[in-house]
Each structure stands twice: as C-alpha cells, then as structure tokens.
Design an enzyme around this catalytic site. Structure first.
Site, PDB file in Angstrom:
ATOM      1  N   THR A 222     -31.880  -8.998  26.047  1.00  0.00           N
ATOM      2  CA  THR A 222     -32.127  -7.718  25.384  1.00  0.00           C
ATOM      3  C   THR A 222     -31.111  -7.589  24.275  1.00  0.00           C
ATOM      4  OG1 THR A 222     -32.734  -6.707  27.490  1.00  0.00           O
ATOM      5  CG2 THR A 222     -32.030  -5.181  25.782  1.00  0.00           C
ATOM      6  N   VAL A 251     -42.217  -2.658  33.383  1.00  0.00           N
ATOM      7  CA  VAL A 251     -41.366  -2.055  32.370  1.00  0.00           C
ATOM      8  C   VAL A 251     -39.940  -2.026  32.911  1.00  0.00           C
ATOM      9  CG1 VAL A 251     -40.857   0.097  31.140  1.00  0.00           C
ATOM     10  CG2 VAL A 251     -43.227  -0.688  31.349  1.00  0.00           C
ATOM     11  N   THR A 273     -27.682  -4.044  29.268  1.00  0.00           N
ATOM     12  CA  THR A 273     -28.484  -5.263  29.291  1.00  0.00           C
ATOM     13  C   THR A 273     -28.283  -5.916  30.658  1.00  0.00           C
ATOM     14  OG1 THR A 273     -26.688  -6.584  28.352  1.00  0.00           O
ATOM     15  CG2 THR A 273     -28.260  -5.688  26.795  1.00  0.00           C
ATOM     16  N   GLY A 274     -29.277  -6.669  31.077  1.00  0.00           N
ATOM     17  CA  GLY A 274     -29.201  -7.290  32.399  1.00  0.00           C
ATOM     18  C   GLY A 274     -30.321  -6.763  33.282  1.00  0.00           C
TER      19      GLY A 274
HETATM   20  N1  ASP Z   1     -32.688  -5.141  30.875  1.00  0.00           N
HETATM   21  C1  ASP Z   1     -33.829  -5.969  30.534  1.00  0.00           C
HETATM   22  C2  ASP Z   1     -34.966  -5.621  31.432  1.00  0.00           C
HETATM   23  O1  ASP Z   1     -34.739  -5.452  32.630  1.00  0.00           O
HETATM   24  C3  ASP Z   1     -33.590  -7.429  30.650  1.00  0.00           C
HETATM   25  C4  ASP Z   1     -32.234  -7.958  30.242  1.00  0.00           C
HETATM   26  O2  ASP Z   1     -31.480  -7.299  29.555  1.00  0.00           O
HETATM   27  O3  ASP Z   1     -31.904  -9.098  30.621  1.00  0.00           O
HETATM   28  O4  ASP Z   1     -36.082  -5.577  30.985  1.00  0.00           O
END
Ligand code: ASP
Length: 371
Positions: A222, A251, A273-274
């Site tokens: 992200t 989502v 993020t994550g």
């Molecule tokens: N936070 C994002 C989601 O869960 C993915 C990510 O940042 O790795 O869609």
C-alpha cells in the site's frame, strides 16, 4: 506462519540500504526505549517507504519519481497552494506516482490481483480543513483510485463508493479505462494459483521454469501519505491493490476512514500499511490521532496503537512464538510538524520530504518486536 508482505519486503530491502537512510538521534527505538521526537518545517510530507525511491541510479536517464517529492513540489507551487483543495491535490498527485508505477505490485497499475486474476483497488483521501473524506473500494480498471476518491470527496455528499458503481463514477469524471494487470503481475498470480492447492488440477511448475523474482514475490502493500502545508492544514491518502490473491470483493483498511487513514485538522493525520483486517478491528488510524490528541508524540502514538493491536491479536489467536503473525506499520504527522512511524517488527522505514531540504529521504521506524 508469518506472512511476507510487500510492505515487510520493501522495508527489509530499504533497511539494508543503510546509506539511503537518514537516521536522526534516537530515531530507532525498541519496546523499552523512549519514543523519538522528530519535527520538520512545513510543508512536510510523510509516507510509507515506497513513497521515496531513492536518488537516480547509475544509467537512469532521470531521478526515479517519488511520491513524497511530488507532493512536496505541489505544496511549494503557489498556485496549487492557493486553491481551496490544493493540499488535497498535492496528496493525490503524490500517491499517483506510485499508482502509475508498474513495478510496484502493491498499488494501482501492476498491483497484484485477486484470486481470480482481477486487480481490485481500494483508496481513500481525507481533507482536514473541511473534515471531508472520499473513498472507493473494489474498483477495477481505474489506475488512479485516489483521484476517484478525491472526486467522491469533492463532488458528492457520500464518503465511500464501491465496485461497478465506483468504476462508472470514475469514468463519469473522465478517468480512463485501463488494463491494470501487467504481464509481470499476471505471471506472479499464475505462479500463486499453480501452487495454491495440492488438490486442484493445476500442477506446480518445475523450479527451473520459474525465475527468482517470481519465487520471491510478496503478497501485499500500500502507499499511505500524509501532508502538512504552510498554513498548518492537513490531508492524507491511502491507496492499494490490497491483499494479493484476496477473495474477490474483499476490502481492506485502506479505503476505510478511521482504519487505513484519519485526519483531524486540529490534531494530526495518521495512516496504516500491512494486514488490513487488524487495522479495521482496532480503528488503527483513528486510535493514533486520538492518542496524539491526548498528548502523545506521533511515534509514541503509533507504538501505543501497535501494542494495542498486538494485544488484541493475541486474543484472536494471531500469535506465534510470542509475536503477532503479521506485519503492520503506522505513520503519524502532527499539526505542529512533529512526525513519526512505527512498525510491528524491527527493520522498517518510512519516507519523508520537508521544506528544509526539498528532497525525499527514508527514516527508520520505531518497532515493537525484534525480528
Ligand atoms: N493494508 C492493505 C490491505 O489490507 C495491505 C497492505 O498494506 O499490505 O488491503
């Protein structure tokens, strides 16, 4: 099993490039160390690590585009800065750099698709001065979902539009129809699909048929970006292709106000993020801003919220060897120019660009757990 995400992969790479990292005194802290206090002059932009791509590499015709520098440049443009939504335009332009980058498999063009091989994007923006938000989710065939989210904010009285309705909405505002699944992303998805189950009819390809980059591919990512302008106003954006190979229609936290981003013009902005599911069930970005309102420094607010997430994850069974089984990074920017970020695990970094230097840099995240 701990999931390797695009985020942890990127940050792992960034962390090893020590020369690329600016590390102010006390920048890195662990569970027991006091949180660092960092401050920079506005305009000031912070982002996840993919918001800064480093200086030009030998042989590059031009410096690599960078989200934090693109946003900062817009904020320095008097005409943009004077517009009512100039700050928001700057934030959207910044994350647009990564949405347009086919090499980033976590956002926009080249994002990794869902389990059916279809790229579905989520994005949200929030504008401090009017406390408005706009978001789109499960959006297909639109390369710049953050821009679509901005149109939701500016031109509707809604906050979130999803799926085919979001596509038609974006097209109505002139955003072009785009094929987002690049050849490389298709290869990564196919490799995942071929290995997804021992019980289906897809055979695992022989190792010699698969190149190293395909084997190393990660599963998420992200970009979050928050900005503070010279007037002391705040805005934020988070945009993503979400969890790779997700169930169609899933989502994540990124387009959900209070989860993947939040902004209160009197206090500060935050983002995540994550693993989105953990951010959603803990109202991550809102919790960080609330902690800053209580007086915590940005980095301390991120750390406190991460520890809360970890504690809840323990109850949810998402723990292995005494640590959460997922990665997460939080970012926070306060109205007075204080900023910080913290990751669940050691080794993360985040991007910064400020008025003093005018160029981007990476700084180390604080962290909760050693690797
Ligand atoms: N936070 C994002 C989601 O869960 C993915 C990510 O940042 O790795 O869609």
């Amino acid at each position: 099993m701990k999931r390797m995400t695009r985020r942890s992969f990127l940050e792992g790479v960034a962390a090893t490039g020590a020369a690329a990292l600016a590390q102010p005194a006390c920048a890195a802290s662990s569970q027991s160390a006091p949180a660092a206090v960092r401050r920079a002059p506005a305009p000031l932009v912070i982002a996840s690590a993919n918001g800064w791509r480093g200086a030009a590499r030998p042989g590059d015709p031009a410096p690599r585009p960078s989200a934090v520098e693109a946003a900062l440049a817009r904020l320095g443009d008097a005409q943009v800065a004077a517009g009512k939504y100039g700050l928001l335009e700057a934030v959207v332009a910044g994350v647009g750099v990564v949405e347009d980058d086919p090499e980033d498999h976590s956002v926009g063009l080249g994002g990794l698709p869902n389990e059916e091989g279809v790229v579905q994007l989520d994005a949200a923006v929030m504008f401090g001065p009017t406390h408005q938000a706009g978001a789109v989710a499960a959006l297909e065939n639109i390369q710049n979902p953050a821009r679509a989210a901005m149109y939701v904010l500016r031109y509707t009285d809604h906050a979130l539009i999803v799926g085919p309705g979001a596509y038609r909405f974006a097209r109505a505002f002139g955003l072009p129809h785009a094929e987002l699944l690049t050849e490389e992303a298709r290869r990564l998805w196919l490799y995942w699909k071929q290995r997804a189950s021992e019980r289906d009819d897809w055979l695992t390809p022989p190792e010699e048929d698969v190149d190293e980059s395909t084997r190393q591919a990660s599963s998420g990512g992200t970009i979050h970006l928050s900005a503070l302008d010279a007037r002391g106003d705040l805005a934020a954006a988070t945009t993503t292709s979400g969890l790779a190979y997700k169930i169609p229609g899933r989502v994540g936290d990124s387009p959900l106000v209070g989860a993947g981003l939040y902004c209160d013009n009197d206090v500060g902005a935050a983002g995540a993020t994550g693993r989105g599911e953990e951010v959603i069930v803990n109202c991550g970005a809102y919790a960080i801003v609330a902690a800053m309102r209580r007086g915590l420094e940005p980095e301390a607010a991120c750390l406190e919220t991460l520890k809360e997430v970890a504690e809840k994850a323990r109850r949810r069974g998402l723990f292995q060897d005494g640590k959460p089984s997922f990665g997460l990074t939080f970012y926070a920017l306060r109205k007075d120019g204080a900023y910080g970020a913290a990751a669940m695990f050691e080794g993360g970094s985040f991007a910064v660009a400020d008025a003093a230097t005018g160029v981007g840099r990476l700084e180390r995240c604080a962290w909760v757990y050693d690797r």
